[in-house]
Design a protein around this motif. Structure first.
Motif, PDB file in Angstrom:
ATOM      1  N   ALA A   1      25.381-118.808  72.409  1.00 48.34           N
ATOM      2  CA  ALA A   1      24.445-119.900  72.107  1.00 48.34           C
ATOM      3  C   ALA A   1      23.777-120.380  73.390  1.00 48.34           C
ATOM      4  O   ALA A   1      24.348-120.310  74.469  1.00 48.34           O
ATOM      5  N   GLY A   2      22.557-120.848  73.273  1.00 47.65           N
ATOM      6  CA  GLY A   2      21.855-121.414  74.420  1.00 47.65           C
ATOM      7  C   GLY A   2      21.447-120.391  75.458  1.00 47.65           C
ATOM      8  O   GLY A   2      21.412-120.685  76.654  1.00 47.65           O
TER       9      GLY A   2
ATOM     10  N   THR B   1      18.655-119.161  76.289  1.00 49.77           N
ATOM     11  CA  THR B   1      17.297-119.204  76.829  1.00 49.77           C
ATOM     12  C   THR B   1      17.212-119.777  78.234  1.00 49.77           C
ATOM     13  O   THR B   1      16.163-119.700  78.866  1.00 49.77           O
TER      14      THR B   1
ATOM     15  N   THR C   1      21.346-116.584  71.036  1.00 51.51           N
ATOM     16  CA  THR C   1      20.643-117.597  70.261  1.00 51.51           C
ATOM     17  C   THR C   1      20.108-118.677  71.185  1.00 51.51           C
ATOM     18  O   THR C   1      20.608-118.879  72.288  1.00 51.51           O
ATOM     19  N   GLY C   2      19.097-119.347  70.703  1.00 49.93           N
ATOM     20  CA  GLY C   2      18.493-120.446  71.428  1.00 49.93           C
ATOM     21  C   GLY C   2      17.318-120.971  70.632  1.00 49.93           C
ATOM     22  O   GLY C   2      16.965-120.412  69.593  1.00 49.93           O
ATOM     23  N   ARG C   3      16.707-122.010  71.114  1.00 51.29           N
ATOM     24  CA  ARG C   3      15.597-122.627  70.387  1.00 51.29           C
ATOM     25  C   ARG C   3      14.249-122.023  70.733  1.00 51.29           C
ATOM     26  O   ARG C   3      13.276-122.257  70.037  1.00 51.29           O
ATOM     27  N   ARG C   4      14.166-121.228  71.799  1.00 60.87           N
ATOM     28  CA  ARG C   4      12.870-120.695  72.262  1.00 60.87           C
ATOM     29  C   ARG C   4      12.810-119.176  72.056  1.00 60.87           C
ATOM     30  O   ARG C   4      13.353-118.399  72.828  1.00 60.87           O
TER      31      ARG C   4
ATOM     32  N   VAL D   1      16.535-117.176  66.764  1.00 66.74           N
ATOM     33  CA  VAL D   1      16.164-118.556  67.074  1.00 66.74           C
ATOM     34  C   VAL D   1      17.100-119.450  66.261  1.00 66.74           C
ATOM     35  O   VAL D   1      17.160-119.349  65.032  1.00 66.74           O
ATOM     36  N   LEU D   2      17.850-120.284  66.964  1.00 69.45           N
ATOM     37  CA  LEU D   2      18.863-121.105  66.306  1.00 69.45           C
ATOM     38  C   LEU D   2      19.196-122.309  67.173  1.00 69.45           C
ATOM     39  O   LEU D   2      19.450-122.162  68.370  1.00 69.45           O
ATOM     40  N   ASP D   3      19.222-123.471  66.573  1.00 72.11           N
ATOM     41  CA  ASP D   3      19.660-124.692  67.239  1.00 72.11           C
ATOM     42  C   ASP D   3      21.084-124.954  66.762  1.00 72.11           C
ATOM     43  O   ASP D   3      21.292-125.334  65.606  1.00 72.11           O
TER      44      ASP D   3
ATOM     45  N   THR E   1      23.012-127.274  67.198  1.00 70.46           N
ATOM     46  CA  THR E   1      23.324-128.652  66.816  1.00 70.46           C
ATOM     47  C   THR E   1      22.935-128.940  65.374  1.00 70.46           C
ATOM     48  O   THR E   1      23.257-130.000  64.849  1.00 70.46           O
ATOM     49  N   ASP E   2      22.267-127.994  64.727  1.00 72.93           N
ATOM     50  CA  ASP E   2      21.866-128.117  63.320  1.00 72.93           C
ATOM     51  C   ASP E   2      22.879-127.355  62.458  1.00 72.93           C
ATOM     52  O   ASP E   2      22.800-126.157  62.292  1.00 72.93           O
TER      53      ASP E   2
END
Length: 75
Positions: A7-8, A10, A31-34, A53-55, A57-58
């Protein structure tokens, strides 16, 4: 082959971890948001990789995405 869910990926620790585990020969699910940064990292890693693409925290997004990530990491 071993696989890691990262996770994270990016930036920062997440990106460094993705690079190190790939260099050690592990498959990765990054995974990451960008999305653009994920695709760039994916193209640079020396082992098979899936980018999503994955947040994280959701909670709903994680629950919806995790079965697909587990399947892809076994390829």
């Amino acid at each position: 082959m071993k696989a890691v869910f990262n996770a994270g990926a990016t930036s920062g620790f997440g990106m460094t971890t993705a690079r190190r585990v790939a260099a050690a020969g592990w498959r990765t699910v990054i995974t990451g948001r960008r999305g653009e940064r994920l695709e760039t990292l994916k193209s640079e890693l020396p082992t098979p990789c899936h980018a999503a693409v994955l947040d994280v925290t959701d909670r709903k997004a994680v629950d919806a995405r995790s079965p697909g990530c587990r399947r892809r990491s076994r390829r």
